[in-house]
Structures are given as structure tokens and as C-alpha cells.
Write an enzyme that holds these catalytic residues in place. Structure first.
Site, mmCIF file in Angstrom:
data_model
loop_
_atom_site.group_PDB
_atom_site.id
_atom_site.type_symbol
_atom_site.label_atom_id
_atom_site.label_comp_id
_atom_site.label_asym_id
_atom_site.label_seq_id
_atom_site.Cartn_x
_atom_site.Cartn_y
_atom_site.Cartn_z
ATOM 1 N N HIS A 119 -2.625 3.336 -4.530
ATOM 2 C CA HIS A 119 -2.383 2.963 -3.026
ATOM 3 C C HIS A 119 -1.023 2.185 -3.411
ATOM 4 C CE1 HIS A 119 -5.577 3.293 -0.401
ATOM 5 N NE2 HIS A 119 -6.442 3.059 -1.365
ATOM 6 N N THR B 253 -5.063 -2.131 8.731
ATOM 7 C CA THR B 253 -4.320 -2.055 10.010
ATOM 8 C C THR B 253 -3.928 -0.647 10.346
ATOM 9 O OG1 THR B 253 -2.252 -2.853 8.935
ATOM 10 C CG2 THR B 253 -3.812 -4.571 10.220
ATOM 11 N N GLU B 254 -4.476 0.394 9.686
ATOM 12 C CA GLU B 254 -3.930 1.836 10.247
ATOM 13 C C GLU B 254 -3.944 2.049 11.626
ATOM 14 O OE1 GLU B 254 -6.369 0.996 8.016
ATOM 15 O OE2 GLU B 254 -6.319 2.657 6.035
ATOM 16 N N ASP C 6 1.007 -1.210 -0.218
ATOM 17 C CA ASP C 6 0.140 0.040 -0.049
ATOM 18 C C ASP C 6 1.012 1.325 -0.077
ATOM 19 O OD1 ASP C 6 -2.243 1.868 0.499
ATOM 20 O OD2 ASP C 6 -3.258 0.077 0.939
ATOM 21 N N GLU D 133 -10.054 3.296 -4.835
ATOM 22 C CA GLU D 133 -9.908 4.817 -4.408
ATOM 23 C C GLU D 133 -8.903 5.474 -5.048
ATOM 24 O OE1 GLU D 133 -10.925 4.580 0.152
ATOM 25 O OE2 GLU D 133 -9.068 3.676 -0.100
HETATM 26 C C1 ACM Z 1 -10.751 -0.425 0.786
HETATM 27 O O1 ACM Z 1 -11.381 -0.509 1.898
HETATM 28 N N1 ACM Z 1 -10.326 0.568 0.490
HETATM 29 C C2 ACM Z 1 -11.028 -1.479 -0.085
#
Ligand code: ACM
Ligand code: ZN
Length: 555
Positions: A289, A496-497, A214, A354
Site C-alpha cells: 500500500h 475513504t475510497e 496508501d 494485503e
Molecule cells: C484493511 O482494511 N485493509 C486493513
């Protein structure tokens, strides 16, 4: 003097007795009468009496398939390690046939690949399945019929290892019973990944989706592109600051937080998962990402960088791979070639969520691509991107799965959609004849709060109590029966941020994993919240013995 001796004897003597007293039965569970299995099997017929495991118990194996033999060995190993019972495994009965466990591979079309039949009598247990994975799920059920101590790591010779006589017929409702772990935002050691595989197996789940890269970290060694881990796996440590207010790396500042799995680690993880009949679905995010990758190889972005690996939240996700440059595809195909060689499963997840496409609108190469391919806009450019990657994956005998944004601009011909922004994307994809895994934020995001935020560790937001997970229905009513066939199943996701230790990851996962497991495995008509919460008491005891840090506030 005599008093001292007496005190010593008194303090020493009761120890083993106390140990013996703390058994499942003493905690209020009557092994002979209570059956408490999660996920609930399709049919359970309780009979009178018990089968007692002892040193005389023999395991008889009616199969010569190596994977089935491995299942039996796995079962015998647990009994040896936890119950101190060394059970003899052979093809024929020797001596008295009054305490047998028979494992049989059969051909029973009602069972499918994952189903099993279990018949427990006073002197004999018979476990039948078409495939080794069915035997494996039958073994999980036997573990749940045994006292909860079977989930402990240490040997316990005080427990009476017996299970109630019962007949069980069982098979899963869905074929995709998954959970995702994000190892990019925070890195989790290989040992925890193996523990997680065991957690999934215990709940009869079969897909482990690993979110391997990511913006905040690249976590898998790629030999052709070593900077992905030399640079992309490390970021500056700002863990004392809120995820969304962490400043970027300064000139000369050392990146000290991170980690990655070597290819040897991945082989070990994959091999371990195979013994638990779990397929790992690797995710390599594209075209967004991907800042950690671009920090290492900025030439594959539209602007050329430079970039650093961000230590916290990034929004919007605008630094993405350049879709106009052929070298981007060569780079990604080089990565995917190594990923495919490591992960034998059918699916590769390519993310796709996103993506902010503002750089594509400005980039002359991307604009040229839109023109030369006759595309309408940047949405269709993402679709072009996904189709091109899909073509590559199909050429390697793999299938593409992506988050529901891959629907925008047109879905790649054979793509499977993971519907997360709700179930609508999944409905649309299934109506177009594509396979779907349902994973909406509303019911499947285990990074959301499970209790009142003031009483809980900081989470990303949302509210997903256990009961809501349990109420999830993966197959929407609006689908025809033919369209509904495309719903492969469902999956829970643990981003897991805000989760940086294995203990915290356990807390967010348990017991919600028990609820999602029952949603995906058991029949819809069997769903019963009151009964589930009764069975959950025993499940908590199992989690206690397995030293799992579960959320006790759940109901
Ligand atoms: C996601 O939660 N951005 C797939
Ligand atoms: Zn570009």
C-alpha cells in the site's frame, strides 16, 4: 401606511420568541426527568430537582495541575460561547456559596485514570477524578446533561441552562477506544481533522488512528524526503469515474487532486488532540500500500519502477518496498524518525495488510535476504521486515501496531495486532500473549452500507447497520481471563475510497460512532438496544445543533 408598520412589527416581533421556543424541552425532552448519556455511564442515580447555571455560578478548582486547569477552561469557554455565561474560576468561594461547580483531583483507586464521579445537587456540582482526563470525561457528561443546544456553535441566550440532580460513577471498560480515518484515498482538510477530534471526544473515545499514506496518496510532509509530498501527494483527478475503473496517469497529464499536512499542521493537530485527551496513532503503511511513496522514490521497490500515483483502485498490491535492500530500511527509518518526533503517542502503526509478495519471489535481493536470514518463504520475509522495523521503533521508545497480516510468518516480539479480517487474528495474538485491538470488518467498518444500497450513497460494499455495530463484543469467549487482558479495546475504521467530502464522512460515521462508543466504554451487562435507541433521539438533537450530517435511516 399604518398597515405596513403593523406588518413590519408583526414580522419582526416574533423572531426572538420563536428562537426561544425551539429548545431541547420543546422538542419533547424533559431536562428535569430525562437523562440521556451516550456512552451509558456505569452508575446513574437520579435525584429530584435541578442545578441551574447562571451569572452567579462560580467554578472552584481544587487542583493546580495545568492539564486540569485546561479542562476547566475548556468547560468555561463552552459556557461562555454557547450560553453567554461568563463563569468566574477561582480556588476559593467568594460571596454566597449557593451556586458552585467544584472540580477536584482526588485519589480514588476505583476510578483509574479515566474515571470520574459527578454529584449534581440543587446548589452545587462536584466533579472528581484522579487525572485531568477523568475530569474531561466528566465534563462531556455534564454537556450531555445540559440541553442539546450546548453543542451549537452560536450563542443562545434563550435556553434555560439547567441539569438534573444526579449522582454518576463512571469509567471505561477498555483503554483503546479508537477510530481510524483514511486521509490517503481522499484528503481531508486540517479543520475537519480537528472537528473529527471533537466528535471522538464527545463520545469519550481516546485514539485517533490517521491512515497517512496508501497507494493513492502520501499525506504528511517529511523533510528528508520532499518528493513524498511533491509527487506522492498528488494524482490525476478521475473523480467522475468509478474508483475501480480509473485509468492511470498518462504521459504529460497533470496530477491535480491531493494535498498533505505540513509538519506545522501536524503539530497543530496533535496539540489540539492533546487538549481533548486523544492520542493520534499515525499509520505509515509498509511493505505494501505504498505506491504513492514509490512514485516519488522508485529505487526502494524491487523493480525500480517507474510508477505514478494511481487515481483509483489497485489490485493486487504488488508494487511494494524491496525487503532485500538495506537502503529501503534507511529510507523508512528516516521517515519514521520524523513521524516519531511529531507524534508523542506510544504507538506507531505500520500497516502490513494485503501485501502481494510476487515481486519478492522474483527479486534477487529479496531472494538473497531469505537465504542469508535463513527464512522459509516470503511470508517469513514480511515477518523479518516487521521485526526489523519493530527493533527500530523500540530503540526510539515506541511500540509497533499492525494489521493482522503481521501474524503471518511469525509475530514481532512486542507487536500489537489490529484484527480486521475477523476476530481470529486477534484471538491468536492474545493467546500468544500479544496485545490486540479488535476491528473486524463485520462490525467496525464504517465504509460499509448502513441501509439498503439503493437508498444510500455509493459505498464500498458490505452491510453494517447500527444495530450490528451495537451488538459487537470485543472480547471473544474463547479467551481465558488472562488472555482477555490483552484485548485493549476496539476501533471503527473509515476507509475513504468512496468518501470524498467531510459531509459524507460524517454521514458514514454518525450515528454508528455512538454505537461503537457504547460498546467500548460501557459495561457489557449494560448493553440494551431499546434503551440506546431512546437515548439516541437526544443524541440526534445534539448532532443537529453541532451541524453534523448524520444518517437518519439508522433504526
Ligand atoms: C484493511 O482494511 N485493509 C486493513
Ligand atoms: Zn526486492
Amino acid at each position: 401606511m399604518r398597515k405596513t408598520v403593523l406588518i413590519i412589527i408583526f414580522t419582526l416581533l416574533p423572531m426572538p420568541i420563536t428562537d426561544c421556543i425551539r429548545t431541547t424541552m420543546e422538542k419533547g425532552f424533559q431536562v428535569e426527568t430525562e437523562i440521556s448519556i451516550i456512552p451509558e455511564p456505569q452508575k446513574v442515580e437520579k435525584l429530584s430537582g435541578c442545578f441551574t447555571f447562571s451569572r452567579k455560578t462560580q467554578i472552584i478548582l481544587h487542583t493546580d495541575v495545568p492539564e486540569a486547569k485546561c479542562v476547566v477552561q475548556y468547560f468555561a469557554d463552552r459556557l461562555l460561547n454557547v450560553a453567554a455565561l461568563e463563569l468566574r474560576i477561582s480556588e476559593k468561594v467568594t460571596g454566597r456559596a449557593d451556586n458552585l461547580i467544584i472540580f477536584k483531583q482526588v485519589q480514588n483507586e476505583n476510578l483509574g485514570d479515566e474515571g470520574y464521579r459527578l454529584a449534581v445537587g440543587k446548589s452545587k456540582i462536584v466533579l472528581e477524578a484522579n487525572q485531568p482526563m477523568g475530569l474531561f470525561y466528566g465534563v462531556q457528561t455534564i454537556f450531555q446533561l445540559l440541553p442539546a443546544e450546548i453543542y451549537a456553535e452560536e450563542t443562545n441566550s434563550c435556553v434555560e441552562w439547567k441539569i438534573p440532580c444526579v449522582k454518576i460513577f463512571d469509567k471505561p471498560r477498555y483503554s483503546w477506544r479508537g477510530m481510524m480515518l483514511d486521509v490517503s484515498r481522499h484528503f481531508f482538510p486540517k479543520e475537519f481533522i480537528k472537528d473529527f477530534i471533537d466528535y471522538l471526544a464527545m463520545h469519550k473515545m481516546n485514539k485517533f488512528h490517521l491512515h497517512l499514506n496508501d497507494d493513492q496518496g502520501w499525506r504528511i510532509e517529511i523533510k528528508k524526503y520532499p518528493k513524498l509530498t511533491e509527487i506522492g501527494a498528488w494524482r490525476v483527478d478521475r473523480d467522475e469515474q468509478h474508483w475501480n475503473s480509473r485509468g492511470r496517469q498518462k504521459e504529460g497529464e497533470e496530477a491535480t487532486y491531493g494535498g498533505f499536512y505540513t509538519q506545522e499542521d501536524i503539530k497543530e493537530i496533535v496539540a489540539y488532540a492533546e487538549t481533548r485527551f486523544i492520542t493520534i496513532v499515525p499509520e505509515i503503511e509498509m511493505p505494501g500500500h505504498c505506491l504513492a511513496a514509490l512514485a516519488a522514490y522508485p529505487e526502494y521497490s524491487c523493480t525500480g519502477g517507474p510508477f505514478t500515483v494511481p487515481p483509483g483502485g489497485v489490485w493486487p498490491i504488488k508494487d511494494i518496498y524491496c525487503a532485500g535492500s538495506d537502503s529501503t530500511f534507511e529510507f523508512l527509518q528516516g521517515i519514521l524518525t520524523e513521524v516519531i518526533a511529531l507524534f508523542p503517542g506510544e504507538y506507531v502503526h505500520i500497516g502490513g495488510d494485503e501485501v502481494n509478495k510476487q515481486e519478492w519471489k522474483k527479486c534477487h535481493k529479496c531472494k538473497e535476504r531469505i537465504k542469508s536470514e535463513g527464512l522459509k518463504d516470503v511470508k517469513e520475509l514480511q515477518s523479518y521486515f516487521t521485526r526489523r522495523i519493530e527493533k527500530f521503533l523500540i530503540s526510539k521508545n515506541r511500540r509497533l501496531i499492525g494489521w493482522d497480516e503481521i501474524l503471518e510468518g511469525g509475530l514481532a516480539p512486542d507487536a500489537t495486532v489490529m484484527s480486521w479480517r475477523g476476530i481470529e487474528g486477534g484471538i491468536e495474538a492474545a493467546q500468544e500473549g500479544h496485545d490486540v485491538v479488535m476491528s473486524p470488518t463485520s462490525h467496525c467498518y464504517f465504509d460499509y452500507y448502513q441501509g439498503e444500497p439503493e437508498n444510500e450513497p455509493m459505498a464500498i460494499g458490505g452491510f453494517l447497520p447500527l444495530k450490528k455495530v451495537y451488538s459487537f463484543e470485543p472480547t471473544p469467549e474463547e479467551l481465558s481471563s488472562e488472555e482477555a487482558e490483552h484485548i485493549l479495546g476496539a476501533q471503527a475504521n473509515l476507509w475513504t475510497e468512496f468518501i470524498d467530502t467531510p459531509e459524507h464522512a460524517q454521514y458514514m460515521t454518525f450515528p454508528r460512532i455512538a454505537a461503537i462508543a457504547e460498546v467500548i466504554w460501557s459495561k457489557k451487562e449494560q448493553r440494551d438496544w431499546d434503551d440506546f435507541t431512546k437515548r439516541l433521539k437526544m443524541q440526534f438533537l445534539r448532532y443537529d445543533y453541532a451541524k453534523i450530517n448524520y444518517a437518519k435511516i439508522s433504526y
